[in-house]
Write a protein that holds these residues in place. Structure first.
Motif, PDB file in Angstrom:
ATOM      1  N   SER A 210       4.760  19.580  -5.568  1.00  0.00           N
ATOM      2  CA  SER A 210       6.208  19.502  -5.435  1.00  0.00           C
ATOM      3  C   SER A 210       6.579  18.093  -5.004  1.00  0.00           C
ATOM      4  CB  SER A 210       6.698  20.517  -4.392  1.00  0.00           C
ATOM      5  OG  SER A 210       8.092  20.394  -4.189  1.00  0.00           O
ATOM      6  N   ASP A 211       7.507  17.456  -5.720  1.00  0.00           N
ATOM      7  CA  ASP A 211       7.852  16.060  -5.458  1.00  0.00           C
ATOM      8  C   ASP A 211       6.589  15.201  -5.466  1.00  0.00           C
ATOM      9  OD1 ASP A 211      10.647  15.280  -5.134  1.00  0.00           O
ATOM     10  OD2 ASP A 211      10.714  16.845  -3.597  1.00  0.00           O
ATOM     11  N   GLY A 212       5.804  15.349  -6.528  1.00  0.00           N
ATOM     12  CA  GLY A 212       4.525  14.655  -6.623  1.00  0.00           C
ATOM     13  C   GLY A 212       4.643  13.147  -6.573  1.00  0.00           C
ATOM     14  N   LEU A 213       5.656  12.592  -7.238  1.00  0.00           N
ATOM     15  CA  LEU A 213       5.807  11.137  -7.235  1.00  0.00           C
ATOM     16  C   LEU A 213       6.117  10.644  -5.830  1.00  0.00           C
ATOM     17  CD1 LEU A 213       5.902   8.451  -8.698  1.00  0.00           C
ATOM     18  CD2 LEU A 213       8.314   8.894  -9.231  1.00  0.00           C
ATOM     19  N   ALA A 214       6.982  11.356  -5.112  1.00  0.00           N
ATOM     20  CA  ALA A 214       7.305  10.960  -3.741  1.00  0.00           C
ATOM     21  C   ALA A 214       6.055  10.994  -2.864  1.00  0.00           C
ATOM     22  CB  ALA A 214       8.383  11.890  -3.170  1.00  0.00           C
ATOM     23  N   GLN A 215       5.226  12.025  -3.024  1.00  0.00           N
ATOM     24  CA  GLN A 215       3.983  12.109  -2.255  1.00  0.00           C
ATOM     25  C   GLN A 215       3.051  10.947  -2.586  1.00  0.00           C
ATOM     26  OE1 GLN A 215       1.943  15.936  -1.810  1.00  0.00           O
ATOM     27  NE2 GLN A 215       3.682  16.940  -2.798  1.00  0.00           N
ATOM     28  N   LEU A 216       2.941  10.638  -3.878  1.00  0.00           N
ATOM     29  CA  LEU A 216       2.058   9.553  -4.307  1.00  0.00           C
ATOM     30  C   LEU A 216       2.545   8.209  -3.768  1.00  0.00           C
ATOM     31  CD1 LEU A 216      -0.346   8.598  -6.014  1.00  0.00           C
ATOM     32  CD2 LEU A 216       1.218   8.467  -7.971  1.00  0.00           C
ATOM     33  N   LEU A 217       3.834   7.963  -3.859  1.00  0.00           N
ATOM     34  CA  LEU A 217       4.383   6.707  -3.361  1.00  0.00           C
ATOM     35  C   LEU A 217       4.175   6.558  -1.863  1.00  0.00           C
ATOM     36  CD1 LEU A 217       7.735   6.605  -5.370  1.00  0.00           C
ATOM     37  CD2 LEU A 217       5.792   5.060  -5.664  1.00  0.00           C
ATOM     38  N   ALA A 218       4.365   7.645  -1.125  1.00  0.00           N
ATOM     39  CA  ALA A 218       4.178   7.589   0.329  1.00  0.00           C
ATOM     40  C   ALA A 218       2.742   7.247   0.677  1.00  0.00           C
ATOM     41  CB  ALA A 218       4.570   8.924   0.957  1.00  0.00           C
ATOM     42  N   LYS A 219       1.799   7.753  -0.105  1.00  0.00           N
ATOM     43  CA  LYS A 219       0.390   7.445   0.130  1.00  0.00           C
ATOM     44  C   LYS A 219       0.079   5.991  -0.226  1.00  0.00           C
ATOM     45  CE  LYS A 219      -3.983   8.293   0.961  1.00  0.00           C
ATOM     46  NZ  LYS A 219      -4.465   8.530   2.359  1.00  0.00           N
ATOM     47  N   LEU A 220       0.556   5.540  -1.363  1.00  0.00           N
ATOM     48  CA  LEU A 220       0.283   4.167  -1.786  1.00  0.00           C
ATOM     49  C   LEU A 220       0.946   3.155  -0.860  1.00  0.00           C
ATOM     50  CD1 LEU A 220       0.626   4.478  -5.672  1.00  0.00           C
ATOM     51  CD2 LEU A 220      -1.449   4.528  -4.290  1.00  0.00           C
ATOM     52  N   ALA A 221       2.041   3.545  -0.224  1.00  0.00           N
ATOM     53  CA  ALA A 221       2.735   2.651   0.699  1.00  0.00           C
ATOM     54  C   ALA A 221       1.901   2.320   1.922  1.00  0.00           C
ATOM     55  CB  ALA A 221       4.061   3.277   1.134  1.00  0.00           C
ATOM     56  N   GLN A 222       0.801   3.031   2.118  1.00  0.00           N
ATOM     57  CA  GLN A 222      -0.090   2.784   3.250  1.00  0.00           C
ATOM     58  C   GLN A 222      -1.195   1.786   2.909  1.00  0.00           C
ATOM     59  OE1 GLN A 222      -1.470   6.597   4.838  1.00  0.00           O
ATOM     60  NE2 GLN A 222       0.446   7.556   4.209  1.00  0.00           N
ATOM     61  N   THR A 223      -1.228   1.292   1.668  1.00  0.00           N
ATOM     62  CA  THR A 223      -2.254   0.338   1.242  1.00  0.00           C
ATOM     63  C   THR A 223      -1.893  -1.045   1.758  1.00  0.00           C
ATOM     64  OG1 THR A 223      -2.562   1.651  -0.774  1.00  0.00           O
ATOM     65  CG2 THR A 223      -3.555  -0.541  -0.733  1.00  0.00           C
ATOM     66  N   ASP A 224      -2.628  -1.514   2.761  1.00  0.00           N
ATOM     67  CA  ASP A 224      -2.244  -2.712   3.512  1.00  0.00           C
ATOM     68  C   ASP A 224      -2.116  -3.966   2.658  1.00  0.00           C
ATOM     69  OD1 ASP A 224      -2.100  -1.285   5.845  1.00  0.00           O
ATOM     70  OD2 ASP A 224      -4.149  -1.742   6.468  1.00  0.00           O
ATOM     71  N   ASP A 225      -2.999  -4.158   1.690  1.00  0.00           N
ATOM     72  CA  ASP A 225      -3.026  -5.412   0.944  1.00  0.00           C
ATOM     73  C   ASP A 225      -1.887  -5.547  -0.064  1.00  0.00           C
ATOM     74  OD1 ASP A 225      -5.225  -6.118   2.345  1.00  0.00           O
ATOM     75  OD2 ASP A 225      -6.675  -5.653   0.775  1.00  0.00           O
ATOM     76  N   LEU A 226      -1.167  -4.472  -0.324  1.00  0.00           N
ATOM     77  CA  LEU A 226      -0.098  -4.522  -1.318  1.00  0.00           C
ATOM     78  C   LEU A 226       1.205  -5.032  -0.714  1.00  0.00           C
ATOM     79  CD1 LEU A 226      -0.659  -1.175  -3.270  1.00  0.00           C
ATOM     80  CD2 LEU A 226      -1.274  -3.492  -3.987  1.00  0.00           C
ATOM     81  N   LEU A 227       1.911  -5.819  -1.500  1.00  0.00           N
ATOM     82  CA  LEU A 227       3.253  -6.254  -1.135  1.00  0.00           C
ATOM     83  C   LEU A 227       4.283  -5.251  -1.618  1.00  0.00           C
ATOM     84  CD1 LEU A 227       5.322  -8.458  -0.180  1.00  0.00           C
ATOM     85  CD2 LEU A 227       5.175  -9.374  -2.531  1.00  0.00           C
ATOM     86  N   TRP A 228       4.192  -4.884  -2.912  1.00  0.00           N
ATOM     87  CA  TRP A 228       5.142  -3.955  -3.513  1.00  0.00           C
ATOM     88  C   TRP A 228       4.422  -2.901  -4.339  1.00  0.00           C
ATOM     89  CZ3 TRP A 228       7.587  -8.853  -5.877  1.00  0.00           C
ATOM     90  CH2 TRP A 228       8.433  -9.478  -4.954  1.00  0.00           C
ATOM     91  N   VAL A 229       4.965  -1.695  -4.304  1.00  0.00           N
ATOM     92  CA  VAL A 229       4.618  -0.638  -5.254  1.00  0.00           C
ATOM     93  C   VAL A 229       5.922  -0.235  -5.919  1.00  0.00           C
ATOM     94  CG1 VAL A 229       3.717   1.690  -5.576  1.00  0.00           C
ATOM     95  CG2 VAL A 229       2.709   0.193  -3.822  1.00  0.00           C
ATOM     96  N   ARG A 230       5.965  -0.312  -7.235  1.00  0.00           N
ATOM     97  CA  ARG A 230       7.161   0.114  -7.954  1.00  0.00           C
ATOM     98  C   ARG A 230       6.764   1.100  -9.049  1.00  0.00           C
ATOM     99  NH1 ARG A 230      10.461  -3.930  -9.048  1.00  0.00           N
ATOM    100  NH2 ARG A 230       9.220  -5.595  -8.098  1.00  0.00           N
ATOM    101  N   PHE A 231       7.734   1.821  -9.570  1.00  0.00           N
ATOM    102  CA  PHE A 231       7.459   2.722 -10.686  1.00  0.00           C
ATOM    103  C   PHE A 231       8.551   2.543 -11.726  1.00  0.00           C
ATOM    104  CE2 PHE A 231      10.224   5.018  -7.848  1.00  0.00           C
ATOM    105  CZ  PHE A 231      11.071   5.765  -8.672  1.00  0.00           C
ATOM    106  N   LEU A 232       8.228   2.806 -12.980  1.00  0.00           N
ATOM    107  CA  LEU A 232       9.172   2.668 -14.076  1.00  0.00           C
ATOM    108  C   LEU A 232       9.400   4.019 -14.760  1.00  0.00           C
ATOM    109  CD1 LEU A 232       7.859  -0.630 -15.741  1.00  0.00           C
ATOM    110  CD2 LEU A 232       9.574  -0.384 -13.934  1.00  0.00           C
ATOM    111  N   TYR A 233      10.468   4.078 -15.544  1.00  0.00           N
ATOM    112  CA  TYR A 233      10.764   5.207 -16.429  1.00  0.00           C
ATOM    113  C   TYR A 233      11.069   6.510 -15.687  1.00  0.00           C
ATOM    114  CZ  TYR A 233       7.882   1.823 -18.972  1.00  0.00           C
ATOM    115  OH  TYR A 233       7.330   0.663 -19.462  1.00  0.00           O
ATOM    116  N   ALA A 234      12.059   6.476 -14.806  1.00  0.00           N
ATOM    117  CA  ALA A 234      12.501   7.687 -14.111  1.00  0.00           C
ATOM    118  C   ALA A 234      13.450   8.479 -15.018  1.00  0.00           C
ATOM    119  CB  ALA A 234      13.201   7.328 -12.806  1.00  0.00           C
ATOM    120  N   TYR A 235      13.252   9.784 -15.081  1.00  0.00           N
ATOM    121  CA  TYR A 235      14.141  10.653 -15.856  1.00  0.00           C
ATOM    122  C   TYR A 235      15.273  11.080 -14.940  1.00  0.00           C
ATOM    123  CZ  TYR A 235      15.211  13.841 -19.709  1.00  0.00           C
ATOM    124  OH  TYR A 235      15.798  14.461 -20.788  1.00  0.00           O
TER     125      TYR A 235
END
Length: 494
Positions: A210-235
């Motif tokens: 449920s709300d899989g993309l939101a869960q995935l983004l929240a997890k990836l947001a914890q990756t220290d070395d990243l500056l930005w995480v973005r996603f494309l093609y939202a319906y």
């Protein structure tokens, strides 16, 4: 022993590029040498796009161009891959005798059979391939930015689109697999990850999330070395409040949304089988902006869809004026014989379609100019960004090597405007390099681009010698980007 050299031409969207990178990875693992020079490649692979007529023509031209290397160059084998194969497998083999093998979108993992054997006509079956974090992949984008395909295929019934036929039913990658791939890329030096799929907002539904993309983004947001995480093609109708709240809550999640709306007229959207209307979209945009202050919004529209009246187009123009979107692409409708819209009546003539595209883009050009001025110049004059804006340095401009290019958080790679840097050297002698994150002072705005200078270079992550996998190497590739009239990026390696 001399290794066999393989050259790739990859056309179309970033989703297609990832497929090319996977095929490159498989071949490199098996001992083949990748070359950016078509004239020295013994094997040539053309990964094609077939989404719209212009892209289809570009794919055919690329195949014919590469076929010449079999006649006069070093090439001994020509392989055609991708979306065009899913539509015209038999015709390609019959009409272009230089083609030795074809690889459909569901057969990416079988590239070795095509190279070493004879992969031609297969039993008809829906594409089902889905790569994962252990699949070999050669990343061809700059080291500091990479794409991750989180899903494949599509279940939406849009009448103008044949993606479900080309890519199969919607299917998500496993949550843990995506996270591991992002962590591997970050350890290898990526500062920005862009998640892609035919519909990223449906991510995880087929896995019971449920709300899989939101869960995935929240997890990836914890990756220290990243500056930005973005996603494309939202319906649009899959954008939940949970998703918006998640983007707003995490600094590493780019305050950016790409949401193809396709039109604003209820009449046209109904014929597209998209539903909704301009008023509903305006309410959605208001909710997004309220939840995510400062968000940059991108959309795309199709003009000249069958049945689009002058009144429908005027409604679209008024919507664009009211929405004041940051970025916008406009596609001219073209018939595709196996799309649902092919059988619709009330076709719009090509001249009218072209004029409507020009008019809509002229409206957006003024809006974009005003948005950039308000967001970056007026904000500076009011003291809201005294230290400058964070930018990811891309490197010397392909158009002018005396100027460098960079992107701000509100600019997605390859599809939006750019930030051109006239000065990358600090008073103490330090010079910004590609992949650095810098604070930039904006000195001028244009219709789509910005001009500025580096005022501070921010510290980056500690370099690591090993990142736990041998499947994500970088390949030295010279790139040449071509853009067709529709705005779809076409990438040619070599």
């Amino acid at each position: 022993m001399l290794m066999t050299k393989v050259g790739f031409v990859s056309l179309g969207c970033p989703k297609n590029l990832v497929d090319s990178e996977v095929m490159m990875g498989i071949l490199a693992r098996e001992g083949y040498e990748l070359t950016p020079r078509a004239d020295e490649a013994e094997i040539l692979v053309v990964n094609t796009c077939s989404f719209i007529e212009a892209a289809q023509k570009e794919s055919v031209d690329a195949i014919l161009e590469m076929a010449e290397h079999k006649k006069f160059g070093a090439a001994k084998k020509l392989i055609v891959a991708g979306c065009l194969v899913e539509r015209f497998r038999a015709q390609i083999l019959e009409q272009v005798p230089e083609v030795d093998a074809v690889v459909g979108t569901g057969e990416v993992q079988r590239i070795m059979e095509a190279v070493e054997g004879d992969l031609r006509v297969l039993p008809a079956q829906p594409p089902a391939f889905l790569y994962h974090d252990l699949t070999p992949r050669i990343v061809t984008t700059p080291k500091h930015a990479a794409y991750i395909k989180i899903a494949e295929g599509c279940d939406h019934p849009c009448t103008f689109c044949i993606i479900p036929q080309l890519r199969g039913a919607f299917r998500s990658r496993r949550f843990e697999s995506v996270v591991r791939e992002a962590e591997n890329l970050a350890r290898a030096g990526a500062r920005e990850i862009t998640l892609i799929g035919q519909d990223t907002t449906s991510y995880g539904e087929d896995l019971g999330l449920s709300d899989g993309l939101a869960q995935l983004l929240a997890k990836l947001a914890q990756t220290d070395d990243l500056l930005w995480v973005r996603f494309l093609y939202a319906y649009p109708n899959r954008v939940t409040q949970k998703l918006l709240d998640t983007i707003a809550a995490h600094p590493r999640l780019a305050k950016y949304m790409d949401m193809p709306l396709q039109h604003a007229s209820r009449n046209v959207l109904a014929r597209m089988k998209r539903g909704s209307n301009g008023d509903a979209f305006l309410k959605l945009l208001e909710r997004i902006r309220t939840t995510i202050p400062g968000v940059s919004l991108r959309t795309s529209f199709i003009v000249g869809f069958p049945g689009e009246t002058e009144a429908d187009f005027e409604e679209l123009c008024e919507f664009v004026k009211a929405a004041k979107l940051d970025w916008m692409g406009v596609f001219e409708y073209s018939d595709v014989d196996n799309a649902g819209s092919y059988a619709l009546d009330k076709k719009v003539d090509a001249e009218t379609i072209c004029e409507r595209r020009k008019l809509l883009m002229a409206i957006q050009k003024k809006i974009s100019r005003e948005n950039l001025r308000a967001k970056y110049l007026r904000a500076r004059s009011h003291g809201s960004s005294n230290r400058g804006f964070a930018a990811l340095i891309e490197g010397p401009s392909k158009d002018n090597p005396l100027v460098w290019e960079a992107r701000l958080e509100g600019m997605a790679p390859e599809i939006d405007g750019k930030l051109y840097l006239t000065d990358i050297e600090l008073p103490d002698g330090r010079v910004a390099e590609a992949g650095d994150v810098a604070l930039v002072e904006i000195t001028k705005t244009d219709s789509y681009d910005l001009i500025g200078r580096v005022v501070e270079i921010l510290p980056g992550p500690v370099a690591r010698a090993s990142f736990g996998t041998a499947t994500m190497p970088q390949v030295p590739v010279t790139e040449k980007l071509h853009r067709i009239a529709t705005g779809a990026p076409l990438r040619v390696l070599g």
